[in-house]
Design an enzyme around this catalytic site. Structure first.
Site, PDB file in Angstrom:
ATOM      1  N   TYR A 255     -38.416   3.879  33.670  1.00 32.43           N
ATOM      2  CA  TYR A 255     -37.999   2.658  32.971  1.00 32.43           C
ATOM      3  C   TYR A 255     -39.345   1.625  32.723  1.00 32.43           C
ATOM      4  O   TYR A 255     -39.381   0.827  33.461  1.00 32.43           O
ATOM      5  CB  TYR A 255     -36.849   1.798  33.647  1.00 32.43           C
ATOM      6  CG  TYR A 255     -35.775   2.702  33.809  1.00 32.43           C
ATOM      7  CD1 TYR A 255     -35.478   3.879  33.132  1.00 32.43           C
ATOM      8  CD2 TYR A 255     -34.544   2.006  34.234  1.00 32.43           C
ATOM      9  CE1 TYR A 255     -34.500   4.931  33.388  1.00 32.43           C
ATOM     10  CE2 TYR A 255     -33.454   2.969  34.517  1.00 32.43           C
ATOM     11  CZ  TYR A 255     -33.408   4.388  33.957  1.00 32.43           C
ATOM     12  OH  TYR A 255     -32.317   4.963  34.349  1.00 32.43           O
TER      13      TYR A 255
ATOM     14  N   HIS B 117     -33.803  11.736  40.149  1.00 26.58           N
ATOM     15  CA  HIS B 117     -33.766  11.689  38.829  1.00 26.58           C
ATOM     16  C   HIS B 117     -33.096  13.129  38.340  1.00 26.58           C
ATOM     17  O   HIS B 117     -32.072  13.236  37.681  1.00 26.58           O
ATOM     18  CB  HIS B 117     -34.811  11.044  38.126  1.00 26.58           C
ATOM     19  CG  HIS B 117     -34.663  10.333  36.881  1.00 26.58           C
ATOM     20  ND1 HIS B 117     -34.999   9.106  36.844  1.00 26.58           N
ATOM     21  CD2 HIS B 117     -33.478  10.399  35.936  1.00 26.58           C
ATOM     22  CE1 HIS B 117     -34.418   8.726  35.623  1.00 26.58           C
ATOM     23  NE2 HIS B 117     -33.685   9.401  34.990  1.00 26.58           N
TER      24      HIS B 117
END
Length: 152
Positions: A56, A119
């Site tokens: 991000y 992730h």
């Protein structure tokens, strides 16, 4: 806000969490002050769980989330993930996880990550190695709880 207990170790999080992707990437141009305002407003409305990841903004999103949550850190949980390179390839090698976690703590300007998880799966690293290095952080007090691993 309703709360949910995760796992057997007592971490309780808000039933609705704030995913911080859009503060740094993903949805067009962003404004740091507007993002901080949105994060704090979410908390005012009852959100207590905030999720971020290395990808991000490759650190910028985490820095922003850390700034926004600093005044209320003791009232929220922060989750973060590892396992992706900047080219979006899997990378859960132990040395990479160590680098990522230490960088997350620094970027978020916190002492402890509440929830750490992978992730995406990395077919090149045995899951036992991934869990082993994650557990190192729990024992060191840098991570409170481990989240679900992606087994593929």
């Amino acid at each position: 806000m309703q709360q949910r207990k995760l796992g057997r170790h007592g971490l309780t999080v808000g039933a609705i969490g704030y995913g911080a992707t859009g503060t740094a990437i993903g949805y067009g141009p962003s404004d740091d002050q507007e993002s901080i305002t949105a994060i704090r407003r979410a908390h005012e409305l009852g959100v207590t769980h905030f999720d971020t990841a290395r990808m991000y903004g490759w650190g910028e999103g985490e820095k922003l989330l850390g700034i926004a949550l600093r005044p209320i850190r003791d009232q929220v949980t922060i989750a973060t993930k590892f396992g992706l390179t900047e080219s979006y390839s899997p990378d859960s090698r132990p040395e990479t996880i160590r680098d990522v976690v230490d960088s997350r703590l620094k970027n978020l300007n916190i002492d402890t990550i509440d929830l750490l998880y992978q992730h995406i799966p990395d077919p090149n690293v045995p899951i036992e190695d991934v869990v082993g290095v994650m557990q190192e952080f729990v024992h060191a007090g840098k991570v409170k709880c481990l989240g679900p691993l992606q087994l593929g």
